[in-house]
Design a protein around this motif. Sequence first.
Motif, PDB file in Angstrom:
ATOM      1  N   VAL A 128      40.495  39.749  49.098  1.00  0.00           N
ATOM      2  CA  VAL A 128      40.898  39.384  47.887  1.00  0.00           C
ATOM      3  C   VAL A 128      41.151  40.271  46.743  1.00  0.00           C
ATOM      4  N   SER A 129      42.252  40.625  46.067  1.00  0.00           N
ATOM      5  CA  SER A 129      42.591  41.623  45.424  1.00  0.00           C
ATOM      6  C   SER A 129      42.073  41.537  43.960  1.00  0.00           C
ATOM      7  N   ASP A 130      41.811  42.665  43.301  1.00  0.00           N
ATOM      8  CA  ASP A 130      41.434  42.774  41.965  1.00  0.00           C
ATOM      9  C   ASP A 130      41.639  44.084  41.459  1.00  0.00           C
ATOM     10  N   GLY A 131      42.826  44.104  40.270  1.00  0.00           N
ATOM     11  CA  GLY A 131      43.127  45.440  39.987  1.00  0.00           C
ATOM     12  C   GLY A 131      44.081  45.992  40.797  1.00  0.00           C
ATOM     13  N   LEU A 132      44.733  45.360  41.858  1.00  0.00           N
ATOM     14  CA  LEU A 132      45.579  45.847  42.726  1.00  0.00           C
ATOM     15  C   LEU A 132      45.036  46.925  43.967  1.00  0.00           C
ATOM     16  N   TRP A 133      43.890  47.529  43.659  1.00  0.00           N
ATOM     17  CA  TRP A 133      43.460  48.090  44.819  1.00  0.00           C
ATOM     18  C   TRP A 133      42.096  47.990  44.785  1.00  0.00           C
ATOM     19  N   GLY A 134      41.260  47.350  43.769  1.00  0.00           N
ATOM     20  CA  GLY A 134      40.096  46.975  43.873  1.00  0.00           C
ATOM     21  C   GLY A 134      40.003  45.760  44.652  1.00  0.00           C
ATOM     22  N   MET A 135      38.781  45.006  45.142  1.00  0.00           N
ATOM     23  CA  MET A 135      38.334  43.791  45.865  1.00  0.00           C
ATOM     24  C   MET A 135      37.320  43.085  45.223  1.00  0.00           C
ATOM     25  N   VAL A 136      37.459  41.932  45.273  1.00  0.00           N
ATOM     26  CA  VAL A 136      36.255  40.958  45.022  1.00  0.00           C
ATOM     27  C   VAL A 136      35.575  40.467  46.198  1.00  0.00           C
ATOM     28  N   ASP A 137      36.230  40.619  47.330  1.00  0.00           N
ATOM     29  CA  ASP A 137      35.644  40.369  48.639  1.00  0.00           C
ATOM     30  C   ASP A 137      36.362  40.643  49.638  1.00  0.00           C
ATOM     31  N   GLY A 138      35.947  41.028  51.020  1.00  0.00           N
ATOM     32  CA  GLY A 138      36.777  41.464  51.934  1.00  0.00           C
ATOM     33  C   GLY A 138      36.086  41.995  53.066  1.00  0.00           C
ATOM     34  N   MET A 139      36.899  42.470  54.177  1.00  0.00           N
ATOM     35  CA  MET A 139      36.444  43.106  55.486  1.00  0.00           C
ATOM     36  C   MET A 139      37.342  44.035  56.052  1.00  0.00           C
ATOM     37  N   ASN A 140      36.597  45.139  56.855  1.00  0.00           N
ATOM     38  CA  ASN A 140      37.367  46.003  57.436  1.00  0.00           C
ATOM     39  C   ASN A 140      37.338  45.873  58.873  1.00  0.00           C
ATOM     40  N   VAL A 155      24.028  44.223  29.657  1.00  0.00           N
ATOM     41  CA  VAL A 155      24.159  45.769  29.639  1.00  0.00           C
ATOM     42  C   VAL A 155      25.594  46.401  30.008  1.00  0.00           C
ATOM     43  N   VAL A 156      26.307  47.124  29.429  1.00  0.00           N
ATOM     44  CA  VAL A 156      27.407  47.974  29.734  1.00  0.00           C
ATOM     45  C   VAL A 156      27.111  49.315  29.841  1.00  0.00           C
ATOM     46  N   GLY A 157      27.590  50.105  30.706  1.00  0.00           N
ATOM     47  CA  GLY A 157      27.203  51.583  31.046  1.00  0.00           C
ATOM     48  C   GLY A 157      28.420  52.292  31.281  1.00  0.00           C
ATOM     49  N   GLU A 158      27.801  53.631  31.757  1.00  0.00           N
ATOM     50  CA  GLU A 158      28.835  54.445  32.301  1.00  0.00           C
ATOM     51  C   GLU A 158      28.992  54.262  33.933  1.00  0.00           C
ATOM     52  N   GLY A 159      30.332  53.988  34.312  1.00  0.00           N
ATOM     53  CA  GLY A 159      30.298  53.543  35.780  1.00  0.00           C
ATOM     54  C   GLY A 159      31.692  52.909  36.140  1.00  0.00           C
ATOM     55  N   PHE A 160      31.832  52.601  37.278  1.00  0.00           N
ATOM     56  CA  PHE A 160      33.091  52.189  37.629  1.00  0.00           C
ATOM     57  C   PHE A 160      32.947  50.627  37.862  1.00  0.00           C
ATOM     58  N   GLY A 161      34.170  49.936  37.593  1.00  0.00           N
ATOM     59  CA  GLY A 161      34.519  48.581  37.707  1.00  0.00           C
ATOM     60  C   GLY A 161      33.989  48.323  39.312  1.00  0.00           C
ATOM     61  N   VAL A 162      33.136  47.183  39.534  1.00  0.00           N
ATOM     62  CA  VAL A 162      32.848  47.100  40.931  1.00  0.00           C
ATOM     63  C   VAL A 162      33.835  46.668  41.885  1.00  0.00           C
ATOM     64  N   PRO A 163      35.010  45.955  41.687  1.00  0.00           N
ATOM     65  CA  PRO A 163      35.896  45.839  42.565  1.00  0.00           C
ATOM     66  C   PRO A 163      36.339  47.313  43.399  1.00  0.00           C
ATOM     67  N   LEU A 164      36.442  48.434  42.560  1.00  0.00           N
ATOM     68  CA  LEU A 164      36.684  49.671  43.132  1.00  0.00           C
ATOM     69  C   LEU A 164      35.916  50.235  44.089  1.00  0.00           C
ATOM     70  N   THR A 188      27.734  51.982  38.288  1.00  0.00           N
ATOM     71  CA  THR A 188      28.551  50.647  38.147  1.00  0.00           C
ATOM     72  C   THR A 188      28.553  50.486  36.423  1.00  0.00           C
ATOM     73  N   HIS A 189      29.444  50.085  35.925  1.00  0.00           N
ATOM     74  CA  HIS A 189      29.541  49.745  34.381  1.00  0.00           C
ATOM     75  C   HIS A 189      28.695  48.566  33.946  1.00  0.00           C
ATOM     76  N   MET A 190      28.411  47.584  34.996  1.00  0.00           N
ATOM     77  CA  MET A 190      27.815  46.518  34.740  1.00  0.00           C
ATOM     78  C   MET A 190      27.008  46.208  35.844  1.00  0.00           C
ATOM     79  N   VAL A 194      25.868  42.629  45.306  1.00  0.00           N
ATOM     80  CA  VAL A 194      26.902  43.046  46.216  1.00  0.00           C
ATOM     81  C   VAL A 194      26.012  42.826  47.492  1.00  0.00           C
ATOM     82  N   THR A 195      26.786  41.889  48.461  1.00  0.00           N
ATOM     83  CA  THR A 195      26.161  41.545  49.664  1.00  0.00           C
ATOM     84  C   THR A 195      27.008  41.913  50.703  1.00  0.00           C
TER      85      THR A 195
END
Length: 331
Positions: A128-140, A155-164, A188-190, A194-195
């Motif tokens: 399932v896509s988020d941000g068009l190349w990030g994902m909120v869940d998936g498999m390979n 808390v918000v900090g310096e890091g990446f959005g978790v979907p990427l 991560t920024h927040m 992640v399981t």
Amino acid sequence: MLWRAISEDQPGPKWAGLFAEYWPDYHKWWLKEGDSARPTYLEGRRALKAHMPEIVPLYDDLCELAGGGDHAARFLSFYCPPPYLSGCSQAIWTGREPVMVRNYDYHASAFDCLITHTGWQGRKVMGVSDGLWGMVDGMNDAGLSISLTFGGRRVVGEGFGVPLILRYVLQTCETVEQAGAALARIPTHMSYNVTVLDRKRNYVTAMMSPDRPTILSHTAVATNHQENVEWISHARFTATVERERFLLNRMALHRDPEDKFINAFLRPPLYSTAFAAGFGTLYTAVYRPRRQNMEIRWPGTTWALDLKDFVEAARQVHIPGAAEPAALPQV
């Protein structure tokens, strides 16, 4: 909600068309705190190169397909994006065959409604896509499945959005051990939980935060807090403790068969109808890593998709209440 399942082996015209379609809304969201609040292109690319170097060539290709604009490239780095919250529940059914089940609780107006199937960099991935190349869940294609929930901290900090980060794990990892190592080192920024589950039944939940080391836990259940509840009002509103307790009881006391366990996600207390507040359950996802297939479920209907025999399609799904305007949650 109009859901679409799109397959494109390598980045190309389909992805470019999706970006052109979604970009106006994403651009508005990305700029909601002003241009100066977001990192520069060089800052984002340097962060990618430092923490996820394997996907930098893919990032460059996508930036070109997106038109090569500064804002688009900065957005696609997923580095220090605006803060955003979700609900969600996820669990590993530890019966005869490993299964990951999750509910995604979010506001419908800010959701892609998109399942993507890609072969980028030689790795088959669907989810399932988020941000068009990030994902909120998936498999390979190695049989690795992954899913996220919000970690329940302001808390918000310096890091990446978790979907990427999820996309990176699916692109580069084959085992839970490899995934855990990646999740432990990528900022991560927040806060998110992640399981990850692999085809050998191994699993881990990474409790990620921007201001403290990631905790790797052998827990099969994650809702919207980490070791302790820290954001009390959010915890009460989302019933994170109650949902966690419900899932733990189902697994420890009742030992439900697979179908009964999955169906529990389509009913309270796991299934949320808080659509007006931005935390309604938009779908239930079921991942079976050994079979390399997934299902998207809603009350009364199921959409099955297969990694090896993926079929493009569209589904119009009516979820009572989901079409109402949502008041976006604030950090």
